[in-house]
Scaffold this active site. Structure first.
Site, PDB file in Angstrom:
ATOM      1  N   ARG A   1      40.482 149.138 -47.496  1.00  0.00           N
ATOM      2  CA  ARG A   1      41.576 150.190 -47.890  1.00  0.00           C
ATOM      3  C   ARG A   1      43.047 149.788 -47.980  1.00  0.00           C
ATOM      4  O   ARG A   1      42.693 148.831 -46.746  1.00  0.00           O
ATOM      5  CB  ARG A   1      41.011 151.276 -47.726  1.00  0.00           C
ATOM      6  CG  ARG A   1      40.836 151.632 -45.552  1.00  0.00           C
ATOM      7  CD  ARG A   1      40.379 153.295 -45.860  1.00  0.00           C
ATOM      8  NE  ARG A   1      41.529 153.205 -44.926  1.00  0.00           N
ATOM      9  CZ  ARG A   1      41.132 155.387 -44.206  1.00  0.00           C
ATOM     10  NH1 ARG A   1      40.228 155.856 -44.964  1.00  0.00           N
ATOM     11  NH2 ARG A   1      41.512 155.221 -42.879  1.00  0.00           N
TER      12      ARG A   1
ATOM     13  N   ASP B   1      46.671 165.462 -39.337  1.00  0.00           N
ATOM     14  CA  ASP B   1      45.960 163.755 -38.728  1.00  0.00           C
ATOM     15  C   ASP B   1      45.559 163.232 -40.262  1.00  0.00           C
ATOM     16  O   ASP B   1      45.216 161.783 -39.784  1.00  0.00           O
ATOM     17  CB  ASP B   1      44.393 163.902 -37.828  1.00  0.00           C
ATOM     18  CG  ASP B   1      43.548 164.662 -38.571  1.00  0.00           C
ATOM     19  OD1 ASP B   1      43.578 165.603 -38.416  1.00  0.00           O
ATOM     20  OD2 ASP B   1      42.326 164.396 -38.757  1.00  0.00           O
ATOM     21  N   ASN B   2      45.322 164.155 -41.342  1.00  0.00           N
ATOM     22  CA  ASN B   2      45.163 163.670 -42.814  1.00  0.00           C
ATOM     23  C   ASN B   2      46.429 163.798 -43.736  1.00  0.00           C
ATOM     24  O   ASN B   2      45.964 163.465 -44.450  1.00  0.00           O
ATOM     25  CB  ASN B   2      43.733 164.245 -43.280  1.00  0.00           C
ATOM     26  CG  ASN B   2      42.901 164.249 -41.926  1.00  0.00           C
ATOM     27  OD1 ASN B   2      42.142 163.134 -41.445  1.00  0.00           O
ATOM     28  ND2 ASN B   2      41.565 165.137 -42.051  1.00  0.00           N
TER      29      ASN B   2
ATOM     30  N   GLY C   1      42.533 159.600 -32.715  1.00  0.00           N
ATOM     31  CA  GLY C   1      42.134 158.080 -33.286  1.00  0.00           C
ATOM     32  C   GLY C   1      41.699 157.606 -34.542  1.00  0.00           C
ATOM     33  O   GLY C   1      40.161 158.581 -34.997  1.00  0.00           O
TER      34      GLY C   1
ATOM     35  N   ARG D   1      36.631 155.414 -37.009  1.00  0.00           N
ATOM     36  CA  ARG D   1      36.032 153.779 -37.426  1.00  0.00           C
ATOM     37  C   ARG D   1      37.045 153.203 -38.641  1.00  0.00           C
ATOM     38  O   ARG D   1      36.636 152.940 -39.393  1.00  0.00           O
ATOM     39  CB  ARG D   1      34.858 154.976 -37.671  1.00  0.00           C
ATOM     40  CG  ARG D   1      35.560 156.114 -39.044  1.00  0.00           C
ATOM     41  CD  ARG D   1      34.103 156.899 -39.402  1.00  0.00           C
ATOM     42  NE  ARG D   1      34.542 158.066 -40.448  1.00  0.00           N
ATOM     43  CZ  ARG D   1      33.836 158.326 -41.374  1.00  0.00           C
ATOM     44  NH1 ARG D   1      32.641 158.245 -41.640  1.00  0.00           N
ATOM     45  NH2 ARG D   1      34.438 159.777 -41.481  1.00  0.00           N
TER      46      ARG D   1
ATOM     47  N   ARG E   1      50.052 158.826 -39.964  1.00  0.00           N
ATOM     48  CA  ARG E   1      49.485 160.211 -40.152  1.00  0.00           C
ATOM     49  C   ARG E   1      51.219 161.188 -39.842  1.00  0.00           C
ATOM     50  O   ARG E   1      51.629 160.554 -39.004  1.00  0.00           O
ATOM     51  CB  ARG E   1      48.821 160.416 -39.936  1.00  0.00           C
ATOM     52  CG  ARG E   1      47.388 159.834 -40.254  1.00  0.00           C
ATOM     53  CD  ARG E   1      46.784 159.139 -38.864  1.00  0.00           C
ATOM     54  NE  ARG E   1      45.985 158.230 -40.271  1.00  0.00           N
ATOM     55  CZ  ARG E   1      44.800 158.325 -40.596  1.00  0.00           C
ATOM     56  NH1 ARG E   1      43.808 159.683 -40.470  1.00  0.00           N
ATOM     57  NH2 ARG E   1      44.361 157.833 -40.717  1.00  0.00           N
TER      58      ARG E   1
ATOM     59  N   ASP F   1      29.868 156.927 -34.190  1.00  0.00           N
ATOM     60  CA  ASP F   1      29.213 155.618 -33.746  1.00  0.00           C
ATOM     61  C   ASP F   1      29.997 154.706 -34.437  1.00  0.00           C
ATOM     62  O   ASP F   1      29.626 153.222 -34.257  1.00  0.00           O
ATOM     63  CB  ASP F   1      28.305 155.549 -35.081  1.00  0.00           C
ATOM     64  CG  ASP F   1      27.604 155.890 -36.250  1.00  0.00           C
ATOM     65  OD1 ASP F   1      28.934 156.568 -36.742  1.00  0.00           O
ATOM     66  OD2 ASP F   1      27.101 156.368 -36.296  1.00  0.00           O
TER      67      ASP F   1
HETATM   68  N1  LIG Z   1      31.128 157.811 -37.659  1.00  0.00           N
HETATM   69  C1  LIG Z   1      32.508 158.145 -36.711  1.00  0.00           C
HETATM   70  N2  LIG Z   1      32.924 157.677 -35.689  1.00  0.00           N
HETATM   71  C2  LIG Z   1      33.715 157.515 -35.178  1.00  0.00           C
HETATM   72  N3  LIG Z   1      34.785 158.890 -35.259  1.00  0.00           N
HETATM   73  C3  LIG Z   1      34.770 159.153 -36.144  1.00  0.00           C
HETATM   74  C4  LIG Z   1      33.526 159.565 -37.203  1.00  0.00           C
HETATM   75  N4  LIG Z   1      33.595 159.914 -37.968  1.00  0.00           N
HETATM   76  C5  LIG Z   1      34.908 160.558 -38.285  1.00  0.00           C
HETATM   77  N5  LIG Z   1      35.517 159.990 -36.696  1.00  0.00           N
HETATM   78  C6  LIG Z   1      36.823 160.434 -35.718  1.00  0.00           C
HETATM   79  O1  LIG Z   1      37.010 162.076 -36.406  1.00  0.00           O
HETATM   80  C7  LIG Z   1      38.678 162.162 -36.375  1.00  0.00           C
HETATM   81  C8  LIG Z   1      38.393 162.956 -37.665  1.00  0.00           C
HETATM   82  O2  LIG Z   1      36.868 162.505 -38.715  1.00  0.00           O
HETATM   83  P1  LIG Z   1      38.303 162.398 -40.413  1.00  0.00           P
HETATM   84  O3  LIG Z   1      36.591 162.353 -40.955  1.00  0.00           O
HETATM   85  O4  LIG Z   1      39.102 163.441 -40.856  1.00  0.00           O
HETATM   86  O5  LIG Z   1      38.653 160.818 -40.760  1.00  0.00           O
HETATM   87  P2  LIG Z   1      38.244 159.376 -41.226  1.00  0.00           P
HETATM   88  O6  LIG Z   1      37.402 159.790 -42.233  1.00  0.00           O
HETATM   89  O7  LIG Z   1      37.297 158.998 -40.222  1.00  0.00           O
HETATM   90  O8  LIG Z   1      39.509 158.788 -41.436  1.00  0.00           O
HETATM   91  P3  LIG Z   1      40.698 158.941 -42.094  1.00  0.00           P
HETATM   92  O9  LIG Z   1      41.519 159.782 -41.942  1.00  0.00           O
HETATM   93  O10 LIG Z   1      41.563 157.648 -41.918  1.00  0.00           O
HETATM   94  O11 LIG Z   1      39.979 158.274 -43.549  1.00  0.00           O
HETATM   95  C9  LIG Z   1      39.409 161.134 -37.346  1.00  0.00           C
HETATM   96  O12 LIG Z   1      39.992 160.164 -35.805  1.00  0.00           O
HETATM   97  C10 LIG Z   1      38.239 159.969 -37.321  1.00  0.00           C
HETATM   98  O13 LIG Z   1      38.188 158.548 -36.305  1.00  0.00           O
END
Ligand SMILES: Nc1ncnc2c1ncn2[C@@H]1O[C@H](COP(=O)(O)OP(=O)(O)OP(=O)(O)O)[C@@H](O)[C@H]1O
Length: 479
Positions: free
Chosen positions: A168, A249-250, A75, A78, A175, A110
């Site tokens: 953005r 999920d990406n 989900g 952030r 997804r 966070d």
């Molecule tokens: N600092 C954070 N705080 C809360 N959730 C996080 C954080 N970093 C990553 N997540 C969550 O972990 C999962 C995997 O992170 P990932 O880096 O693939 O996604 P993201 O870059 O945060 O989101 P998106 O795919 O929307 O660009 C996602 O569900 C993301 O929302």
């Protein structure tokens, strides 16, 4: 559990600074004057401190396969969706703030993004756009003096970084994992709602050609997702872009590049090039990107097929309930009463429509007094097991506390008096072929109220025993 949660961004504070904007995105997508970026209000907006009255910020719940393994619920941990904007060109764009604080899906993290990764996302998304690669966009990036701790190389040497937010945009942020999760959890109605929403908002043409039939639309939708994804892949390969973490999920359902994490543009040509240090097996290397897409798309199809199976199972339960209702019952434990009656009806060649309807109009406690007009029921009643059925039926009604008046009215609302029998149509056709369309129109009128006894219909014997000649009527595919 729902597929999204209303949330409020946690405003970023402390020395906010605008790092950069995409003038093109501001002007062409958001219909803004680029000078807006110089205002404090704009910076506050990106910081999550200014929610427009028309916005209902949401965090979306999705799941995903990560490195081939089902990761269950993830989900927007952030990222917060502000809403949609239909621009002057008629395009629909969804606005998100990434790094705008905790959501119900933050899972102990966070809710923040750091300057380093936000700059990477900003520059890469915009670069991809100008390379002609389908992509999400970054309209603006701000940073702050808020410290967050990260361990970028996962080597136990954390560093202090600056919390930042990107504004953005994407035509949709759904997804593959958005559909995988409700399917995995067997949440049929959520899956249906979600599919319908996605298809209607992003692929209206598919919805229209499927004439609103969700199953049909879903098949063309699945193919469309695959087509767009593979087209995106061709672009990636041609510019040497390696996504780095092609978990489901990406991967966008709209074939746009999303999630600019550990991506890289190849320098020296190397088919095994992988930018993500965590990907020790090179699962997502340049050469394997198509197999990764195959896997994610197959997962979508597998999940959808699973979804169809769930729908099928639900249809079977619904059918049982519909038949119980045809007898004025509602508890599944009494389904054997239905089965018993159907067996009797089959063995006595009972008229399907008329028998149920008769049963809904006769007082079953005085069934001996039933008049001749209830011919179908009287015929069925001759069956040797009918009395046993009737006793069981009365017991079931009693157990469900359904009195006779309620039973009759419930049954009459679901058991039609008239359906279009072939002989009825044939008579109307014969008249029409002679130029008289009266009968066609009359039948059409009568069948508008199939649950009501109608004098005209009775006169025409539409509720009566089917004439023998109907058996000789041949109806083929060309009918
Ligand atoms: N600092 C954070 N705080 C809360 N959730 C996080 C954080 N970093 C990553 N997540 C969550 O972990 C999962 C995997 O992170 P990932 O880096 O693939 O996604 P993201 O870059 O945060 O989101 P998106 O795919 O929307 O660009 C996602 O569900 C993301 O929302």
């Amino acid at each position: 559990m729902t597929e999204s949660h209303a949330v409020t961004p946690t405003p970023l504070e402390k020395n906010l600074q605008l790092v950069g904007t995409s003038e093109d995105a501001l002007v062409k997508i958001l219909d803004m004057d680029p000078s807006i970026a110089e205002t404090a209000e704009f910076v506050q907006f990106v910081a999550g401190d200014k929610i427009l009255p028309s916005c209902t910020p949401l965090a979306h719940r999705y799941g995903g396969h990560q490195f081939g393994v089902w990761a269950s619920q993830l989900g927007d941990g952030r990222a917060i969706l502000l809403g949609e904007y239909i621009n002057k060109r008629g395009e629909r764009w969804e606005l998100q703030l990434k790094g705008s604080g905790l959501t119900p899906y933050s899972r102990g993290a966070d809710g923040r993004a750091v300057l380093r990764s936000s700059i990477r996302e900003f520059l890469a998304a915009e670069a991809m756009y100008y390379l002609g690669v389908p992509t999400s966009r970054v309209a603006a990036l701000i940073t702050s003096d808020v410290d967050v701790i990260r361990d970028p190389l996962y080597d136990g040497r954390p560093i202090v970084e600056k919390a930042s937010v990107v504004l953005r945009l994407a035509p949709s942020w759904f997804r593959i994992g958005s559909l995988e999760l409700p399917t995995k959890l067997g949440e049929v109605s959520t899956l249906r709602t979600l599919l319908q929403f996605i298809i209607k908002t992003s692929f209206l043409d598919l919805w229209s050609s499927a004439e609103g039939n969700l199953a049909k639309a879903s098949v063309s939708f699945g193919l469309k997702v695959a087509k767009l994804s593979y087209e995106m892949w061709v672009h990636w390969q041609r510019v040497g872009f390696v996504h780095g973490v092609m978990n489901s999920d990406n991967i966008s359902l709209l074939g746009v590049t999303i999630d600019y994490g550990p991506f890289g543009f190849m320098s020296e040509f190397n088919r095994r090039y992988v930018p993500n240090t965590s990907d020790t097996e090179a699962r997502y290397c340049y050469q394997q990107q198509i197999s990764a897409l195959d896997f994610d798309l197959a997962s979508l199809i597998r999940e959808m097929a699973e979804g169809f199976k769930i729908l099928r199972r639900k249809a079977e339960v619904d059918l049982k309930l519909a038949f119980l209702k045809k007898l004025g019952l509602s508890n599944e434990v009494h389904y054997d009463v239905v089965e018993q009656l159907l067996l009797i009806m089959e063995e006595s060649k009972a008229d399907f429509t008329a028998t149920f309807r008769d049963l809904s109009e006769v007082d079953i406690y005085k069934i001996e007094e039933a008049e001749d007009k209830f011919w179908a029921l009287l015929e069925t009643k001759r069956h040797k097991h009918f009395d046993a059925f009737l006793q069981k039926y009365k017991d079931a009604l009693q157990a469900e506390e359904v009195d006779e008046a309620r039973r009759q009215s419930m049954m009459q609302s679901v058991n039609p008096c008239y359906v279009l029998k072939n002989w009825m149509a044939q008579e109307a056709i014969a008249e029409a072929e002679k130029g008289n369309f009266e009968q066609v129109r009359l039948i059409e009128r009568i069948l508008q109220k199939p649950y009501e006894r109608q004098v005209e219909a009775e006169k025409l014997q539409f509720g009566s025993k089917v004439p023998n000649w109907e058996k000789r009527l041949m109806v083929s595919c060309s009918s």
